[in-house]
Structure formats: C-alpha cells, structure tokens
Design a protein around this motif. Structure first.
Motif, mmCIF file in Angstrom:
data_model
loop_
_atom_site.group_PDB
_atom_site.id
_atom_site.type_symbol
_atom_site.label_atom_id
_atom_site.label_comp_id
_atom_site.label_asym_id
_atom_site.label_seq_id
_atom_site.Cartn_x
_atom_site.Cartn_y
_atom_site.Cartn_z
ATOM 1 N N ASN A 1 -3.608 -5.713 4.876
ATOM 2 C CA ASN A 1 -3.336 -4.281 4.572
ATOM 3 C C ASN A 1 -2.366 -4.396 3.298
ATOM 4 N N GLY B 1 -3.402 -2.119 9.065
ATOM 5 C CA GLY B 1 -4.829 -1.499 9.042
ATOM 6 C C GLY B 1 -5.565 -2.012 10.092
ATOM 7 N N VAL C 1 -3.833 3.171 3.244
ATOM 8 C CA VAL C 1 -4.670 2.141 3.169
ATOM 9 C C VAL C 1 -5.593 1.845 4.388
HETATM 10 K K LIG Z 1 -2.291 1.227 6.629
#
Ligand SMILES: [K+]
Ligand SMILES: NC(=O)C1=CN([C@@H]2O[C@H](COP(=O)(O)OP(=O)(O)OC[C@H]3O[C@@H](n4cnc5c(N)ncnc54)[C@H](O)[C@@H]3O)[C@@H](O)[C@H]2O)[C@H](O)CC1
Length: 495
Positions: A58, A122, A150
């Motif tokens: 990530n 993430g 993200v």
């Molecule tokens: K993130």
C-alpha cells in the motif's frame, strides 16, 4: 463488476495476473497512476500534497503516486513508517523511483497541506492500529485537507468494514479491480467517501476463475429474473400471496405487507384475518381480499387451495405456539414463505424447529428477514455465527445453519443464501428506519416469490426495491408511502 472480492481473493487475482506475465511492479504503477489521476481530478494550480506511506505494498502504491504528482509539478512530501531500505519487493522498487526526501511518518502533522494521500495500510492491515500511528490517523482526520485513500482507508478492515483501533476518514478511496466487502459494510462505507474502482489489468476471467460468491446488490444481479407482466398473463398466473394479520388492535402491519405484495406484482393478495379483525381489515382494504382464518387449523384448510402460492407470516401476528403452528402448517403445504417479526421471535433459540420448517417447505423457498435483535435471538448459538468476523459472514453462517435465505437488515443489509451466495445492499437511505418499513419489505419479497421468482434473487430484488422506493420518496417517509413508490421503481427496472 458487481463481485466483491475479499483481500485474499484480490491477492489471489494479483498472483494469477503476475503468474500470467504481468510484473507486480506494473500493477503497482497502474494502481499509483489511478490514484494520482483521482487526486488531480478537479484541482487547479499546484497543490501541497502529503503522501503517507506504510511498510507494505500500500505504501509502495504511495511512492508511485508521489513520483507522478511531483512530476506533474505539485509540492509533494513523502512521510514513511519505515525507511525505504526496509521496504521489500515491489514497494522497494517503487520507493527507488521517488527522488525526493523521505520523512518520518511518526509525528507527522497536516500543517499547510492541501491534499493527503493515505497509503499507510490497505489489504494487509493485520491488527489494531496503535501508537504512534493512532496520532497520525487523528491528524489526518483533523486536517482540512482533501483525503484520498489508497485501496482501503487505513485502519478499516477490507473484508469486514470494521475499524481496527482507529481509521482514516477519506473523502475518496481508489481501489483496484473490484470493491471489497469493507467498502460497503458499515462503518467502512462511511470511512471511504466516494469509492472509485480502477482497472489495473486484472482480467474479468481471472476474477471469474476465483468463483467469488459475494456481490453488491444491484439490478444487474437479478433484473433478468424479475417477473414481467405479459399480454397473455392473467392475475392467477401472477400468484396469490397470503398475509396473516394480528388481532383487532394489530392489523396495520399485515395490511402494509399485503399492499406491498400487491404493488410487487402478486396477482392476488389475501389477508388471513382472525374473525375479530375481519371487519377492521375489510374496512381498510379494496383490491386486497380478506378471509376469516382463526389459527393454524383454519390456515391449513385455506392452503388446501394450491393457488395460494406464498405467505408472509409474522408482522404483528403474535409470539408463541399458535404462530409457530401457522408457520409449520404453511411449510407443510410447501408454499413460499417469508418469516418476519413475530414469526422469527416465535422460533427464538429453536434453530432445529426452524430447520424443520425450511426442510418441510422445500422445494418452496423460505426467506427470514430479521433485524439484528431478532437475529441474535434466532442464531445466537448457531455454529459459525459467533465466530463470524463480519455481518456478511454472520448472515452466511445463519443461512447455512437454517437452510433459509437470510436477510439481515440494517443500513447495510446482507442477503445470504444457504449455498454461500451473498449480496450487500447499499441503497437504503437513513429515513427508511421508521415504523412498519420491515412489514413492507416482507410484503415485497412475498409478492415476488408469489410470482415464482427464485428465492435468493427475490430477496435481493425486494431489498433493493425497498431502498429505491424510500430513496425516491425522500425524507419524511412513512411506511404507508413505500408501496406507492413501487410503480416508479418498477419503471426503472422494466424499461
Ligand atoms: K490506505
Ligand atoms: N491487485 C491489487 O489489489 C494490488 C494491490 N496493491 C496494493 O497492495 C496492498 C496490499 O499490500 P500488503 O503489503 O499486503 O499490505 P499493506 O501494504 O496493506 O500493509 C501490510 C504491512 O503493514 C503491516 N501492518 C499491518 N497492520 C499493521 C498495524 N496495525 N500496525 C503496524 N503495521 C501493520 C504488516 O505487517 C505489513 O508489513 C493493497 O492494499 C494495495 O494498495 C498493489 O500495489 C497493486 C496491486
């Protein structure tokens, strides 16, 4: 594109794509480009941008984003949890592409920043976020800057939508290939802001090969199975729904369900009413018929007529043995069943009895429509429910334990089938939470099942139409308004 992929399914899709010849760094580049494009959409002039990078891929995406935004002329600062030389694989390669300074993430403050890119965690979030990162998350959430996450807002579990300690509240989230359940389940949905799905080259065939069993609930899932009026049709072809009414002081719920069933397209609808409530029901009904039915025995008599194809049992019906008997009688007659409210509560802590109902109703289908409280009373002890990590998995476990389609209601209603299919609904507006709307939902689903729509998709379509009707009406909605909005919803589905 309705599939919802878990983090593990996404990683598997990643792996298959890489094995198919696309290097992981190419996927990362594409992910970074998609995020950079979203960050730049709508901005005018140079921006001061902070890119916050975590220790995994990530963070690797974040380094790609930083490089692209700097190349586009923006004032970009990268703050990373670990120094670049501690990164590995694609993330390390992405970090080498960043020519600027890498500042520490601990202690970061949002002073003077226009845009924050959250590339901390993430799909790999593995535990609750602790100090000193919690202060960073707090600083992001306190900032006036635009926040773009993200893949998943850091701190949100991509599979369950739960907050792991604390979580970023993003204005926008850019995810890849498909959304995750955590983008639709609460509170994850509220942390994402607007979710954009970027194509980074994961082929649809790769997704299909994973046999993903979870989907976002939308017309694309069931529109082709909707009952459609045809010229040769007549009302008897569109099924006959029976809704059982409570006593004289508790008849409104059944009428709400009955009217919803008629608007959902059932050819005929009958309210099975205790004799003492026939007059009051008859006084309120026109196109809907009323029959005096006093308990389970008389319901069994009524159901000797095979034309009564589906029943809604539960709304204000009363809790106890007689209701249980009515459910069992309807199941023994092998009619499609929607069990709601008092019918569910009458089977509290009696999963074996519920299983028996579902088994004897087969091949007709059974849909249970519990809210969280009814669900806990029904399935509290059921295998798999207690261990489930998310609302999605709880509904799935309950469907497997009962053999019925389970509609676990809420702002993020989950519809789960015993065979493992599940859908998460996301169109319910907050004003749907008002007295009687559950009765209407049961009626819509019952009306669709009366027309022989297959059980799981009838439940999905009913939940979606219910939300769409509420959205069409707007705030100030009361339950009686909902059935009247269905014609408008039908037009959007049948045009
Ligand atoms: K993130
Ligand atoms: N096809 C795709 O979806 C692509 C996704 N990409 C990106 O890759 C990440 C997933 O990367 P991964 O390295 O597996 O996980 P994360 O980067 O999210 O972080 C894992 C990293 O963080 C540590 N960690 C986890 N929880 C904590 C915590 N609470 N506190 C501290 N540290 C934690 C863990 O040990 C790992 O080291 C995905 O989200 C996408 O953004 C690809 O770049 C492109 C293709």
């Amino acid at each position: 594109m309705l599939e919802l992929m878990t983090c593990a399914e996404m990683a598997a899709a990643d792996g298959r794509t890489i094995a198919g010849g696309t290097p992981g760094i190419v996927l990362m580049e594409r992910a970074g480009q998609a995020v950079a494009e979203r960050v730049l959409a709508g901005v005018a002039g140079p921006q001061r941008i902070a890119v916050l990078c975590g220790p995994g891929n990530n963070g690797g995406d974040g380094f790609v984003v930083a490089r692209l935004l700097a190349a586009a002329g923006h004032d970009v600062a990268v703050h990373a949890l670990v120094p670049p030389d501690r990164l590995t694989g694609d993330a390390a390669e992405a970090a080498r592409g960043w020519q600027g300074e890498v500042l520490p993430l601990a202690g970061w403050r949002a002073d003077g920043v226009d845009i924050i890119v959250d590339a901390i965690f993430g799909a790999g979030l593995a535990r609750d976020i602790a100090a000193p990162l919690d202060a960073v998350i707090a600083a992001v959430n306190a900032a006036s800057a635009q926040v773009v996450a993200v893949d998943v807002p850091s701190g949100i579990d991509g599979d369950t939508g739960t907050v792991r300690g604390c979580a970023v509240r993003a204005d926008e989230t850019v995810t890849f290939a498909r959304r995750k359940p955590g983008h639709l389940l609460l509170p994850g949905r509220e942390h994402c802001g607007r979710v954009h799905v970027a194509d980074i080259g994961i082929a649809d065939a790769t997704v299909a090969a994973l046999d993903v069993r979870t989907a976002a609930n939308a017309p694309g899932l069931w529109r082709d199975k909707l009952p459609r009026p045809d010229a040769a049709g007549h009302k008897y072809k569109r099924g006959h729904l029976v809704v059982a009414s409570g006593g004289p002081a508790r008849t409104g719920a059944a009428r709400l369900a009955a009217r919803a069933g008629l608007r959902a397209g059932a050819g005929l609808v009958t309210v099975a009413s205790p004799p003492a409530a026939v007059a009051i029901n008859a006084g309120h009904l026109t196109a809907i018929m009323v029959r005096a039915v006093d308990g389970a025995e008389q319901l069994a008599d009524l159901l000797t007529d095979a034309r009564f194809s589906a029943l809604v049992l539960g709304p204000a019906l009363g809790i106890g043995e007689e209701t249980r008997r009515m459910v069992e009688v309807a199941a023994a007659a092998r009619r499609h069943l929607v069990l709601d409210a008092d019918a569910l509560t009458s089977f509290s802590n009696n999963l074996a009895g519920l299983w028996q109902v579902v088994t004897s109703a087969a091949p007709a289908g059974v849909v249970l429509t519990p809210h969280e409280g009814e669900f806990a009373r029904l399935f509290g002890e059921a295998g798999g429910v207690a261990q489930a990590r998310s609302k999605l998995e709880r509904a799935r476990a309950a469907a497997a334990a009962s053999g019925a389609v389970v509609v676990l209601k809420g702002p993020d209603t989950v519809i789960a089938a015993p065979d493992g299919r599940a859908a998460i609904n996301e169109n319910a507006p907050p004003w749907l939470a008002t007295a009687g709307t559950g009765d209407v939902l049961a009626g819509i689903i019952g009306g669709l099942m009366a027309q022989e729509m297959p059980t799981f998709v009838a439940a999905c379509a009913g939940v979606w139409m219910h939300g769409a009707a509420a959205a069409a009406f707007g705030p100030g909605l009361i339950a009686e308004d909902l059935p009247e909005m269905l014609p408008q919803v039908w037009r959007t589905l049948l045009d």
